[in-house]
Design a protein around this motif. Sequence first.
Motif, PDB file in Angstrom:
ATOM      1  N   ARG A   9       0.895  -1.277   0.239  1.00 30.58           N
ATOM      2  CA  ARG A   9      -0.148   0.000  -0.005  1.00 30.58           C
ATOM      3  C   ARG A   9       1.113   1.245  -0.053  1.00 30.58           C
ATOM      4  O   ARG A   9       0.318   2.314  -0.012  1.00 30.58           O
ATOM      5  CB  ARG A   9      -0.906  -0.108   1.304  1.00 30.58           C
ATOM      6  N   GLY A  10       2.150   1.200   0.127  1.00 30.12           N
ATOM      7  CA  GLY A  10       2.960   2.348   0.372  1.00 30.12           C
ATOM      8  C   GLY A  10       3.437   2.832  -1.239  1.00 30.12           C
ATOM      9  O   GLY A  10       2.826   2.328  -2.226  1.00 30.12           O
ATOM     10  N   GLN A  11       4.186   4.086  -1.331  1.00 30.05           N
ATOM     11  CA  GLN A  11       4.451   4.656  -2.323  1.00 30.05           C
ATOM     12  C   GLN A  11       5.057   3.506  -3.677  1.00 30.05           C
ATOM     13  O   GLN A  11       4.646   3.406  -4.932  1.00 30.05           O
ATOM     14  CB  GLN A  11       5.361   5.836  -2.443  1.00 30.05           C
ATOM     15  N   ASP A  30      -0.171  -6.456   2.204  1.00 33.39           N
ATOM     16  CA  ASP A  30       0.067  -5.204   3.043  1.00 33.39           C
ATOM     17  C   ASP A  30       0.372  -5.728   4.543  1.00 33.39           C
ATOM     18  O   ASP A  30       0.762  -7.046   4.667  1.00 33.39           O
ATOM     19  CB  ASP A  30      -1.108  -4.214   2.949  1.00 33.39           C
ATOM     20  N   ASP A  35       3.132  -9.231   8.024  1.00 36.38           N
ATOM     21  CA  ASP A  35       3.960  -8.258   8.863  1.00 36.38           C
ATOM     22  C   ASP A  35       5.292  -8.884   8.932  1.00 36.38           C
ATOM     23  O   ASP A  35       5.815  -9.908   9.532  1.00 36.38           O
ATOM     24  CB  ASP A  35       3.341  -8.300  10.391  1.00 36.38           C
ATOM     25  N   ILE A  36       6.167  -8.047   8.225  1.00 37.85           N
ATOM     26  CA  ILE A  36       7.588  -8.518   8.250  1.00 37.85           C
ATOM     27  C   ILE A  36       8.252  -8.613   9.485  1.00 37.85           C
ATOM     28  O   ILE A  36       9.464  -9.192   9.387  1.00 37.85           O
ATOM     29  CB  ILE A  36       8.345  -7.737   7.004  1.00 37.85           C
ATOM     30  N   ALA A  57       8.860  -3.576  -0.108  1.00 36.61           N
ATOM     31  CA  ALA A  57       8.670  -1.965  -0.181  1.00 36.61           C
ATOM     32  C   ALA A  57       8.140  -1.668   0.960  1.00 36.61           C
ATOM     33  O   ALA A  57       7.614  -0.567   1.194  1.00 36.61           O
ATOM     34  CB  ALA A  57       7.434  -1.785  -1.334  1.00 36.61           C
ATOM     35  N   ALA A  58       8.108  -2.657   2.100  1.00 32.44           N
ATOM     36  CA  ALA A  58       7.915  -2.302   3.302  1.00 32.44           C
ATOM     37  C   ALA A  58       8.883  -1.588   4.364  1.00 32.44           C
ATOM     38  O   ALA A  58       9.971  -1.875   4.263  1.00 32.44           O
ATOM     39  CB  ALA A  58       7.374  -3.553   4.393  1.00 32.44           C
ATOM     40  N   THR A  61       8.957   4.850   7.672  1.00 29.51           N
ATOM     41  CA  THR A  61       9.357   5.857   7.022  1.00 29.51           C
ATOM     42  C   THR A  61       9.373   7.476   7.622  1.00 29.51           C
ATOM     43  O   THR A  61       9.470   8.409   6.866  1.00 29.51           O
ATOM     44  CB  THR A  61       8.897   6.056   5.411  1.00 29.51           C
ATOM     45  N   ILE A  76      11.026  -2.868  12.210  1.00 28.38           N
ATOM     46  CA  ILE A  76      10.266  -2.683  10.637  1.00 28.38           C
ATOM     47  C   ILE A  76      11.694  -2.640   9.814  1.00 28.38           C
ATOM     48  O   ILE A  76      11.876  -3.280   8.671  1.00 28.38           O
ATOM     49  CB  ILE A  76       9.481  -1.707  10.644  1.00 28.38           C
ATOM     50  N   ASP A 101      18.973   7.514   1.378  1.00 32.02           N
ATOM     51  CA  ASP A 101      20.412   8.269   1.399  1.00 32.02           C
ATOM     52  C   ASP A 101      20.540   8.810   2.800  1.00 32.02           C
ATOM     53  O   ASP A 101      21.694   9.422   3.133  1.00 32.02           O
ATOM     54  CB  ASP A 101      19.988   9.685   0.654  1.00 32.02           C
ATOM     55  N   TYR A 124      16.026   7.015  12.153  1.00 27.82           N
ATOM     56  CA  TYR A 124      15.543   6.134  10.992  1.00 27.82           C
ATOM     57  C   TYR A 124      16.713   5.878  10.163  1.00 27.82           C
ATOM     58  O   TYR A 124      16.614   4.542   9.704  1.00 27.82           O
ATOM     59  CB  TYR A 124      14.796   7.326   9.934  1.00 27.82           C
ATOM     60  N   THR A 147      17.737   4.701  -2.247  1.00 25.76           N
ATOM     61  CA  THR A 147      17.251   5.970  -2.902  1.00 25.76           C
ATOM     62  C   THR A 147      16.970   7.077  -2.254  1.00 25.76           C
ATOM     63  O   THR A 147      17.122   7.032  -0.984  1.00 25.76           O
ATOM     64  CB  THR A 147      15.827   5.479  -3.501  1.00 25.76           C
ATOM     65  N   TRP A 149      14.459  10.990  -1.227  1.00 28.61           N
ATOM     66  CA  TRP A 149      13.331  12.226  -1.622  1.00 28.61           C
ATOM     67  C   TRP A 149      12.305  11.672  -2.259  1.00 28.61           C
ATOM     68  O   TRP A 149      12.135  12.020  -3.822  1.00 28.61           O
ATOM     69  CB  TRP A 149      14.070  13.353  -2.327  1.00 28.61           C
ATOM     70  N   VAL A 150      11.717  10.529  -1.997  1.00 26.65           N
ATOM     71  CA  VAL A 150      10.629   9.789  -2.954  1.00 26.65           C
ATOM     72  C   VAL A 150       9.391  10.536  -2.912  1.00 26.65           C
ATOM     73  O   VAL A 150       8.779  10.924  -1.836  1.00 26.65           O
ATOM     74  CB  VAL A 150      10.531   8.368  -2.024  1.00 26.65           C
TER      75      VAL A 150
END
Length: 285
Positions: A9-11, A30, A35-36, A57-58, A61, A76, A101, A124, A147, A149-150
Amino acid sequence: MRVLLTGSRGQLGSCFQDRLPAGWEILATDSEQLDITVLEQVKAVVSQFKPDVIVNAAAYTAVDKAESEHERASAINQDGPRNLALAAKEFGCRLVHVSTDYVFDGEADKPYCEQDDTNPLGVYGKSKLEGEKAVLAVQPEAIIVRTAWVFSEYGGNFVKTMLRLAQERTTLGIVSDQRGCPTYAGDIAQAIIVLLQNRAAGGIYHFCGDKEVSWSEFAQSIFSIAVESGVLAQAPQVNGIGTEQYPTPAKRPKYSSLSCQKISENSVEPSNWQLALSKIIPSFR
Ligand SMILES: NC(=O)c1ccc[n+]([C@@H]2O[C@H](COP(=O)([O-])OP(=O)(O)OC[C@H]3O[C@@H](n4cnc5c(N)ncnc54)[C@H](OP(=O)(O)O)[C@@H]3O)[C@@H](O)[C@H]2O)c1
């Protein structure tokens, strides 16, 4: 190719599903479905679906909130990727993991390469760096894409925040002494797909936008495209401010451009973020 996707469900998770090549099968999960942070759950899903690759992709953030949620961020961003790597190793599939980054301290004066020293400034960034290390310790052939500034048409991000603020105010003070490379999540998804198609070697790859800017310059690009496409009647005045005028719980690197040299040798071009902005902003009308 059978892909197990986490964080659907994320970007990035949403953009990845939109770009799935024909013939690839996907199990998109999701946090409720997978749940990872729970190793038994991860192993059960992997052993049942039998993917060729897991795309993670989890992530946790929330950069500022992480400062007061160490344990959740670490569960997470560190334990989760390790669990995925353990399951990938046990059931014979490959892991693609995504990092940031913010593993760097921002003291460099040229774009960071994959082998440059890391020194995260906040919880983070530390949790993401530990996640990278945990993945590569278990599965050296895993691919890690760092990566920056998503943004995307999905979820919450800087582009959407700027467009909302522009409706509310005529003048905005935006940080102008932090520089980095905006990156469209759809381009990250495409980069991952190309790396998989090319059977790229394991290890860390940097992938970000093709043009370095400050947050205030990024905001100005967003506003000019929004005015051109009729999403905004007029652009607010943007005043550049120093980081000290916009204090946040987490310290951020003042410079975090990533060199995309290595990934470009695998036929992946940096993200053309201005083109991506011009495609997605009209849909915000
Ligand atoms: N956003 C940025 O500016 C940025 C910058 C640099 C690097 N990155 C990295 O890029 C990657 C993708 O970021 P993004 O912006 O797409 O993230 P995002 O939109 O915040 O999505 C992250 C997803 O992770 C899921 N998630 C959280 N905890 C989970 C758990 N325990 N188990 C399974 N799923 C869980 C969430 O799912 P639910 O919605 O189901 O809770 C959420 O949908 C991440 O690795 C991030 O660290 C992001």
